[in-house]
Design a protein around this motif. Structure first.
Motif, PDB file in Angstrom:
ATOM      1  N   GLU A 175      55.704  71.574  16.694  1.00  0.00           N
ATOM      2  CA  GLU A 175      56.811  71.099  17.513  1.00  0.00           C
ATOM      3  C   GLU A 175      56.402  70.392  18.766  1.00  0.00           C
ATOM      4  O   GLU A 175      57.023  69.074  18.953  1.00  0.00           O
ATOM      5  N   SER A 176      55.237  70.743  19.411  1.00  0.00           N
ATOM      6  CA  SER A 176      54.817  70.037  20.797  1.00  0.00           C
ATOM      7  C   SER A 176      54.476  68.706  20.227  1.00  0.00           C
ATOM      8  O   SER A 176      54.487  67.756  21.095  1.00  0.00           O
ATOM      9  N   GLN A 177      53.611  68.446  19.128  1.00  0.00           N
ATOM     10  CA  GLN A 177      53.248  67.133  18.624  1.00  0.00           C
ATOM     11  C   GLN A 177      54.159  66.297  18.321  1.00  0.00           C
ATOM     12  O   GLN A 177      54.285  65.171  18.582  1.00  0.00           O
ATOM     13  N   THR A 178      55.391  66.862  17.556  1.00  0.00           N
ATOM     14  CA  THR A 178      56.262  66.156  17.243  1.00  0.00           C
ATOM     15  C   THR A 178      57.252  65.359  18.179  1.00  0.00           C
ATOM     16  O   THR A 178      57.492  64.096  18.210  1.00  0.00           O
ATOM     17  N   LYS A 179      57.328  66.291  19.581  1.00  0.00           N
ATOM     18  CA  LYS A 179      58.111  65.762  20.604  1.00  0.00           C
ATOM     19  C   LYS A 179      57.060  64.465  21.222  1.00  0.00           C
ATOM     20  O   LYS A 179      57.741  63.465  21.450  1.00  0.00           O
ATOM     21  N   LEU A 180      55.969  64.845  21.257  1.00  0.00           N
ATOM     22  CA  LEU A 180      55.033  63.742  21.734  1.00  0.00           C
ATOM     23  C   LEU A 180      54.862  62.672  20.832  1.00  0.00           C
ATOM     24  O   LEU A 180      54.969  61.548  21.351  1.00  0.00           O
TER      25      LEU A 180
ATOM     26  N   ARG B 277      55.493  67.525   7.722  1.00  0.00           N
ATOM     27  CA  ARG B 277      56.254  68.657   8.420  1.00  0.00           C
ATOM     28  C   ARG B 277      56.601  69.400   7.219  1.00  0.00           C
ATOM     29  O   ARG B 277      56.542  71.069   7.376  1.00  0.00           O
TER      30      ARG B 277
ATOM     31  N   HIS C 156      51.865  63.532  29.896  1.00  0.00           N
ATOM     32  CA  HIS C 156      52.135  64.764  29.037  1.00  0.00           C
ATOM     33  C   HIS C 156      51.061  65.726  28.859  1.00  0.00           C
ATOM     34  O   HIS C 156      50.943  66.481  27.837  1.00  0.00           O
TER      35      HIS C 156
ATOM     36  N   ASP D 151      57.272  61.486  18.613  1.00  0.00           N
ATOM     37  CA  ASP D 151      58.458  60.866  18.825  1.00  0.00           C
ATOM     38  C   ASP D 151      58.527  59.763  20.027  1.00  0.00           C
ATOM     39  O   ASP D 151      58.911  58.713  19.915  1.00  0.00           O
ATOM     40  N   ALA D 152      58.263  60.398  21.015  1.00  0.00           N
ATOM     41  CA  ALA D 152      58.112  59.620  22.358  1.00  0.00           C
ATOM     42  C   ALA D 152      57.254  58.386  22.368  1.00  0.00           C
ATOM     43  O   ALA D 152      57.539  57.558  22.768  1.00  0.00           O
TER      44      ALA D 152
ATOM     45  N   ASN E 283      58.341  55.680  20.093  1.00  0.00           N
ATOM     46  CA  ASN E 283      59.603  54.837  20.899  1.00  0.00           C
ATOM     47  C   ASN E 283      59.109  54.014  21.998  1.00  0.00           C
ATOM     48  O   ASN E 283      59.878  53.271  22.812  1.00  0.00           O
TER      49      ASN E 283
ATOM     50  N   GLU F 167      52.307  69.606  11.780  1.00  0.00           N
ATOM     51  CA  GLU F 167      52.625  68.651  12.877  1.00  0.00           C
ATOM     52  C   GLU F 167      53.635  69.687  13.889  1.00  0.00           C
ATOM     53  O   GLU F 167      54.812  69.801  13.650  1.00  0.00           O
TER      54      GLU F 167
END
Length: 509
Positions: free
Chosen positions: A425-430, A412, A473, A432-433, A436, A423
């Protein structure tokens, strides 16, 4: 005589950008998505008048694109001339044909050259087929009202016809491009054609390689010839000397890869300027290929998942160009980022190799940990673990996760500094989710990053949770998995095999 060879697509798990420069390494996984090349003669017998011909016929068919092209191959100069009205050329296959026949000329003695001549006078009938995994079928699935799940992809017939992106989205003057999933279709296709032709012409014997697919047991000399010819043809077709990891994995399968010095292909570039092709190929085959390749595959009970976000592909060359520009503009910062990234990539490789070792030496404990962790979120993996060896497995799993987060962070940083969405932002959220979720070890963007694809490595049977979550998603999980097998000979036309398997699965009442 018919020869069928296949070569796999790839996923570059670590080493994006860095792999372009020696001595940086990358981990590249070969996949279950394969490209097939079928080679057979056009004419069953040699026509009496053929001895006077200075050319031979070559027919290239791509059923998925509904394309057929006819060529004349000069027997003296080994050049191809398209004689059909097909406006879409395939430079990868064209170069593969010329380079392979030149390799036969460069390596054969007089007797073998006579046999080669007879074979070529019968013409070459080449068919290329790519697994559905190489191409995007999101639009068809959405048009049919099916859910964005791998089960919907599984309903498509094998080697389905390929749709084109719309003209508008590529600009008024651009030809529509086939929508792809980023698995390295051109490298797999080039390698399959080179392997099938080299075997058909008798330059290599791949049947000894196909019996046992592990790298150490393959006839390495034959595979090395396939590799050198495929790399050369692929680079010339692309118009640049790339890192070559995609061709290397298509030939040898999953591996840790360090690129060759670009100078080894300066001979191939000289061919474009008029040096005789046979001489060029002789130089390439005798060149100093200094790439490094170490066997690698994911630890047992782990699954590679690939997802297609469907936001349209990123242009890798323009992103690489932006990163190179940043390197020149800020050498100090860029070198520091690259060093940290290289260290993190190396550390992830170490942790994954450690897990393979633990699996080999303590299988029961390893299996038990993987099964437990597959049902839990990572924060709970260590809970209730008392046995030392099990705790060791969990520690290595958690360390691998930690290193993956570090890799993503550096990628990043590099993207932000170079002004490109490595990477987004849309990919970062996906991602990270995804990281987890229960049973997820790793998640990231493969290769050069961008909007093209995401990958995850899951433990045990937890992959279904990920595919369902991705679907919610708007991300389509592909059917493709890691398969460490490289190029190989097939027993026949894969379309016949699919028909047979389809018929055998029908319940006869």
């Amino acid at each position: 005589m018919e020869v069928v060879a296949s070569a796999p697509g790839k996923v570059l798990m670590t080493g994006g950008y860095l792999i372009l420069e020696r001595p940086n390494a990358g981990i590249v996984l070969s996949t279950s998505a394969r490209f097939y090349a079928i080679v057979k003669p056009i004419h069953e017998a040699i026509k009496p008048e053929s001895w006077a011909w200075s050319w031979t016929d070559v027919k290239l068919t791509s059923p998925q694109l509904s394309r057929e092209s006819m060529y004349k191959l000069s027997r003296k100069h080994l050049t191809l001339q398209c004689v059909s009205s097909s406006e879409s050329r395939n430079p990868f296959v064209e170069n593969a044909i010329q380079y392979t026949i030149a390799a036969a000329h460069a390596t054969f003695d007089k007797n073998k050259k006579e046999a080669l001549d007879k074979l070529l006078l019968q013409g070459l009938d080449i068919t290329i087929l790519g697994c559905n995994d190489f191409y995007s079928y999101r639009n068809q699935i959405e048009a049919l009202g099916l859910p964005l799940k791998p089960e919907a992809l599984a309903t498509l017939p094998p080697f389905t016809s390929i749709t084109f992106n719309s003209e508008e989205s590529n600009g008024a003057n651009c030809k529509p491009e086939v929508a792809k999933t980023g698995l390295g279709s051109s490298a797999a296709m080039t390698t399959a054609v080179v392997a099938a032709l080299l075997h058909y012409l008798g330059v290599v014997n791949l049947s000894t390689s196909s019996a046992d697919q592990h790298q150490e047991n393959k006839n390495s000399t034959d595979l090395d010839i396939v590799h050198m010819i495929a790399q050369s043809a692929h680079c010339i077709a692309q118009g640049k000397v790339g890192s070559g990891f995609d061709v290397s994995s298509a030939v040898y399968g999953s591996q840790r890869y360090v690129r060759f010095s670009p100078e080894v292909l300066s001979a191939a570039q000289a061919a474009v300027k008029g040096m005789p092709l046979e001489e060029v190929i002789g130089n390439i085959l005798n060149g100093k290929w200094d790439h490094e390749r170490t066997e690698f595959s994911l630890p047992p009970l782990m699954t590679l998942l690939l997802g297609e976000p469907g936001t349209g592909g990123s242009s890798t060359p323009s992103m690489v160009g932006a990163v190179k520009k940043w390197q020149k503009a800020d050498p100090e910062k860029s070198q520091e980022t690259w060093r940290k990234l290289a260290d993190a990539n190396s550390e992830l490789e170490t942790q994954l190799n450690m897990l393979r070792k633990l699996a080999k030496e303590h299988w029961d404990a390893y299996k038990c940990v993987i099964e437990n962790c597959s049902r839990l979120k990572p924060a709970k993996w260590m809970e209730g673990v008392t046995e030392l060896i099990k705790a060791e497995v969990v520690k290595v799993l958690l360390k691998a996760r930690e290193v993956m987060l570090e890799i993503r962070n550096h990628m990043r940083t590099m993207g932000e500094a170079a002004g490109v969405p490595i990477e987004p932002e849309s990919q970062t959220k996906l991602l990270d989710a995804t990281m987890n979720m229960e049973g997820v070890l790793l998640a990231g963007v493969p290769g050069a990053g961008g909007f093209d694809a995401v990958f995850a490595v899951t433990l045990g049977d937890s992959s279904r949770n990920v595919t369902n979550a991705w679907s919610s998603h708007n991300v389509l999980a592909l059917l493709v998995r890691e398969d460490p097998q490289g190029v190989c000979l097939e027993s026949g036309d894969p379309r016949c095999r699919e028909i047979i398997s389809a018929v055998s699965s029908v319940n006869i009442k």
